[in-house]
Design a protein around this motif. Structure first.
Motif, PDB file in Angstrom:
ATOM      1  N   GLU A  39       0.834  -1.198   0.000  1.00 46.34           N
ATOM      2  CA  GLU A  39       0.000   0.000   0.000  1.00 46.34           C
ATOM      3  C   GLU A  39       0.874   1.256   0.000  1.00 46.34           C
ATOM      4  O   GLU A  39       0.566   2.246  -0.673  1.00 46.34           O
ATOM      5  N   GLU A  79      -7.976  -4.801   4.371  1.00 48.07           N
ATOM      6  CA  GLU A  79      -7.708  -3.365   4.462  1.00 48.07           C
ATOM      7  C   GLU A  79      -6.931  -3.057   5.728  1.00 48.07           C
ATOM      8  O   GLU A  79      -7.190  -3.630   6.791  1.00 48.07           O
ATOM      9  N   SER A  80      -5.995  -2.122   5.625  1.00 46.80           N
ATOM     10  CA  SER A  80      -5.138  -1.761   6.755  1.00 46.80           C
ATOM     11  C   SER A  80      -5.766  -0.671   7.610  1.00 46.80           C
ATOM     12  O   SER A  80      -6.770  -0.047   7.234  1.00 46.80           O
ATOM     13  N   ASN A 138      -8.769   1.321   8.853  1.00 49.10           N
ATOM     14  CA  ASN A 138      -9.866   0.368   8.798  1.00 49.10           C
ATOM     15  C   ASN A 138      -9.796  -0.505  10.056  1.00 49.10           C
ATOM     16  O   ASN A 138      -8.710  -0.953  10.448  1.00 49.10           O
TER      17      ASN A 138
END
Length: 219
Positions: A51, A141-142, A145
């Motif tokens: 990401e 999702e990181s 989140n």
């Protein structure tokens, strides 16, 4: 259902974030010619490694295989530099023992990849404290989140409102808030207290775990 303590790892259990910063600066600028300042690199240091690469270079610049290779190279550089400094933040060893004795369940919810989790937990012989470990590979999702912390809670059979999260970064505190969890913030050189002013789920700021009382946290 029972109460639980959920720990971020890097910067929360070990004071290693400056070493990640140096490794990323080296990879991004010297290997990949990103041309970023240290402040710009530090601003991007959250979430999964791939990401971060997408935020810096844009989607499609690297294949997933290339990002995995870059990620591994970065973590190996970080580990080599940090190995001689590998130790728990002051007071955490006793805090973990006391928490275990109080029969409070513990988990790790981190954006780290397994190679770094193994580096820390096995290098410090603390894996036995944690019945649940949720890594970057286990979530879609990181942070911010809340998936990582909600997954930890579910695996521990604990309600979100009965969990206390230990974090060092604003994105992590935001993730805990999004999960409906309270947070203890560990002060580090990477973040200032004013960065957390917007979050109403912070119950304490600490410099070391010596400042915490397990019974008071559970009250």
């Amino acid at each position: 259902m029972s109460k639980a303590f959920l720990f971020d790892m890097n910067g929360t259990m070990i004071n290693d974030m400056p070493f990640h910063s140096v490794a990323w600066f080296d990879i991004l600028n010297n290997d990949l010619n990103a041309g970023l300042t240290k402040a710009e690199v530090d601003k991007q240091m959250y979430g999964k490694n791939d990401e971060l690469l997408v935020r810096v270079f844009g989607a499609g610049r690297f294949t997933q295989e290339e990002m995995d290779a870059i990620s591994l190279k970065k973590e190996k550089r970080y580990q080599k530099a940090f190995l001689s400094h590998l130790k728990l933040i002051d007071g955490l060893d006793n805090f973990l023992r006391t928490t275990e004795a109080a029969q409070v369940k513990m988990a790790i919810g981190t954006a780290a990849i397994p190679i770094n989790i193994d580096f820390v937990l096995d290098g410090l012989n603390i894996r036995h404290y944690f019945s649940t470990i949720v890594s970057a590979n286990d979530v879609a999702e990181s942070k911010p989140n809340p998936e990582v912390f909600l997954k930890c809670a579910a695996l521990l059979d604990a309600k979100p409102e009965d969990c206390i999260v230990f974090e060092d970064a604003p994105k992590g505190v935001e993730a805990a808030r999004n999960a409906g969890m309270k947070t203890v913030v560990i002060n580090t050189v990477m973040h200032t207290k004013d960065e957390f002013e917007q979050y109403d789920n912070v119950i304490a700021f600490i410099d070391s775990y010596n400042e915490l009382d397990v019974e008071k946290l559970l009250a």
